[in-house]
Write an enzyme that holds these catalytic residues in place. Sequence first.
Site, PDB file in Angstrom:
ATOM      1  N   ASP A 172     -12.421   3.230   1.878  1.00 28.26           N
ATOM      2  CA  ASP A 172     -12.606   4.647   2.213  1.00 28.26           C
ATOM      3  C   ASP A 172     -11.522   5.513   1.582  1.00 28.26           C
ATOM      4  O   ASP A 172     -11.803   6.570   1.018  1.00 28.26           O
ATOM      5  CB  ASP A 172     -12.731   4.882   3.719  1.00 28.26           C
ATOM      6  CG  ASP A 172     -11.495   4.493   4.526  1.00 28.26           C
ATOM      7  OD1 ASP A 172     -10.498   4.015   3.944  1.00 28.26           O
ATOM      8  OD2 ASP A 172     -11.541   4.652   5.756  1.00 28.26           O
ATOM      9  N   ASP A 230      -9.289   8.269   9.783  1.00 27.74           N
ATOM     10  CA  ASP A 230      -9.036   6.883   9.396  1.00 27.74           C
ATOM     11  C   ASP A 230      -8.048   6.214  10.350  1.00 27.74           C
ATOM     12  O   ASP A 230      -8.282   5.101  10.822  1.00 27.74           O
ATOM     13  CB  ASP A 230      -8.514   6.831   7.957  1.00 27.74           C
ATOM     14  CG  ASP A 230      -8.300   5.415   7.477  1.00 27.74           C
ATOM     15  OD1 ASP A 230      -9.266   4.635   7.453  1.00 27.74           O
ATOM     16  OD2 ASP A 230      -7.150   5.077   7.129  1.00 27.74           O
ATOM     17  N   ASP A 258      -8.912   3.190  12.940  1.00 27.20           N
ATOM     18  CA  ASP A 258      -8.151   1.939  12.857  1.00 27.20           C
ATOM     19  C   ASP A 258      -7.684   1.487  14.236  1.00 27.20           C
ATOM     20  O   ASP A 258      -7.755   0.306  14.567  1.00 27.20           O
ATOM     21  CB  ASP A 258      -6.932   2.096  11.950  1.00 27.20           C
ATOM     22  CG  ASP A 258      -7.284   2.163  10.477  1.00 27.20           C
ATOM     23  OD1 ASP A 258      -8.454   1.919  10.117  1.00 27.20           O
ATOM     24  OD2 ASP A 258      -6.371   2.478   9.679  1.00 27.20           O
TER      25      ASP A 258
END
Length: 188
Positions: free
Chosen positions: A64, A82, A86
């Site tokens: 990504d 992101d 995560d």
Amino acid sequence: MLESLRPFLKRILNPIAKKININPNIITLISPFIALLSAYAFSQKMLILGAVFILLSGFLDVVDGAVARFHGRSSKFGAFLDSTIDRIADGIIYIGIIFGGYCDWFVGVLAIHSAITISYVKARAESQGVECNVGIAERAVRLIILMIGSVVGFVFGAQYFTYIIIFLVIISYFTVVQRVVHVWRKLK
């Protein structure tokens, strides 16, 4: 710790990123579903399949960012998303490991807590203007250790996977201490 591999990874990821011209946030949002498959595999005592899904989830996590950089779509929101995804993926994977009986619930909760705390310390440091990419147990390292631990547990017995999870908790909290000391030195 893995910063030195960045040029090597860039050579591998750029050709892949070139072929994937979609919004990188879509790739980011797929990752927790792959982590859920990993958690399910662990909960069903399928160590190798759990490791394969961790590998796939981790691969998406680097793709990504590569897609975002290659196509000029990097954004503050993308970085925020992101990082958030995560943390969700980490928690989901450890929940599957706990349900699979590979570690005591308390050790599993410590594994989740330590992983989240590593990220939190980095975020707080950066909010104070201190770059904080230090420590022996960055997320990629922890995922690699989990994958190796899964294979070791499959080959030699589940108790060895348990020992590796305990080891992960220890090095994760050690990383938190490394980061706190780093920030203290930078801000004093």
